[in-house]
Design an enzyme around this catalytic site. Structure first.
Site: not given
Ligand code: PLP
Length: 376
Positions: A192
């Site tokens: 991210k």
């Molecule tokens: C990465 C992501 C999540 C979840 O986040 P995690 O920290 O991996 O649990 C939820 N929604 C979207 C759209 C994502 O890209």
């Protein structure tokens, strides 16, 4: 062999280890502590002083705890954008509730306000009760049409939980994504905008919600000298070590956002004019995406090749690309789930591709990617 170019990798700023060292030196190696408080303060300062932020073990945990607080349970329905990663929808199922999926509109690729309204009216007619929450997603960092979505949510008095996991740093009409809904989730997974090696946060509208989030995230312990529980709790708090990485990452967040936007600009400049390829961009000046991932849409009838052809050729030259998210209403695990739409997200899934966009990529890396497309 060429060096592998990845879609989006963790990118350290250099100060992360200092905060981790501090945690070790002071023996705060636990799921609370000064780094957790500091990271939450940094996030709040970045988003908006009116919100309250609770650091958690993942973005998925944040969605789960928001739904818990919105009273979602067996027999309830929760409206969710179909074009997204499964983590947006899975927590609905954890609680024994059922998702209702909404298609995207073609400007932002996010929740269609038209189909949202259609779904709410139809679900009330069919089930006799309102859906418990609405989960729009700011996919690939592009803000959803939050004005229209909030208007509909307010009209029907249904709470909004923004999935801002990919949208830290994005703005809609000058307001940061993650500050529109009653709740919003952020993710600090490795790929991210910033990472804590794994982690997330729940953005809350009130201090009371933030306190309740911490309560649920630490096993829902009643205020008693012994362990007494009146609610089902979870072990979802972020550790002080992970939060140390987060504090270091907050020091470079602005740089990361600027770099992803510059990469998007470079792709746009280089790919402009190639017949049959369009680079997904802000639909108007109301939208200011962080461009977490730059995406292209390929029309094979014009280009003479498909996005899958590009993906395979990229893989041959050691470059990672990825098809756009497969919509939730097309997923085997959600077969039979109500869906309101018109084929927009299915067409995107069919024709779209994410290009390497990590903030640590160089211009030469991007030009290598572009070269593959130009050579198709
Ligand atoms: C990465 C992501 C999540 C979840 O986040 P995690 O920290 O991996 O649990 C939820 N929604 C979207 C759209 C994502 O890209």
């Amino acid at each position: 062999m060429n060096k592998r170019i990845w879609l989006s990798l963790a990118h350290m700023g250099g100060h992360e280890q200092k905060f981790i060292q501090e945690a070790f030196d002071t023996n705060w190696v636990v799921p609370l502590g000064p780094n957790v408080n500091g990271f939450e303060k940094d996030l709040r300062g970045y988003l908006n002083d009116d919100v309250h932020v609770v650091a958690l073990s993942s973005g998925t945990a944040a969605i789960h705890l928001a739904l818990v607080q919105l009273g979602v349970g067996p027999g309830d329905e929760v409206i969710c954008q179909s074009f997204t990663f499964a983590a947006s929808a899975n927590p609905i199922k954890y609680l024994g509730a059922s998702p209702v999926f909404i298609d995207s509109e073609s400007d932002s690729w996010n929740m269609s306000p038209v189909h949202l309204r259609e779904a709410i009216v139809d679900r009330i007619a069919k089930t006799g009760k309102k859906p418990k929450a609405i989960i729009p997603v700011h996919l690939y960092g592009m803000p959803a049409k939050m004005d229209e979505i909030m208007d509909i949510a307010n009209e029907f008095e249904i709470a909004v939980l923004e999935d801002a996991a990919e949208a830290l740093g994005s703005e809609y009409k000058g307001q940061r994504c993650g500050t529109f809904g009653e709740f919003a989730c952020l993710s600090f997974n490795g790929n991210k905008m910033i990472t804590t090696s794994g982690g997330g946060a729940l953005v809350c509208s009130t201090e009371e919600e933030a306190k309740r989030t911490m309560f649920y995230a630490t096993q829902a312990r009643d205020d008693a000298p012994y362990y007494q529980h009146s609610h089902i709790g979870y072990n979802y708090r972020m550790s002080n070590i992970c939060a140390g990485i987060g504090r270091g990452q907050m020091m470079v967040l602005d740089n990361h956002v600027a770099r992803r936007r510059a990469i998007h600009q470079l792709y746009k400049k280089e790919l402009e004019g190639i017949a049959g390829i369009s680079v997904f961009d802000n639909p108007s000046s109301d939208f200011n995406s962080n461009h977490w991932l730059t995406c292209i849409v390929v029309d094979p009838a014009i280009a003479g090749f498909s996005c899958e052809d590009i993906r395979l050729k990229m893989d041959d030259t050691n470059i990672e690309t990825r098809p756009l998210w497969k919509p939730m209403h097309m997923q085997p695990v959600f077969e039979g789930t109500p869906f309101y739409g018109d084929g927009t997200s299915e067409a995107l899934f069919d024709k779209g591709l994410c290009l390497p966009s990590g903030s640590s990529l160089t211009n030469d890396d991007i030009l290598r990617v572009v070269g593959v497309i130009k050579g198709m």
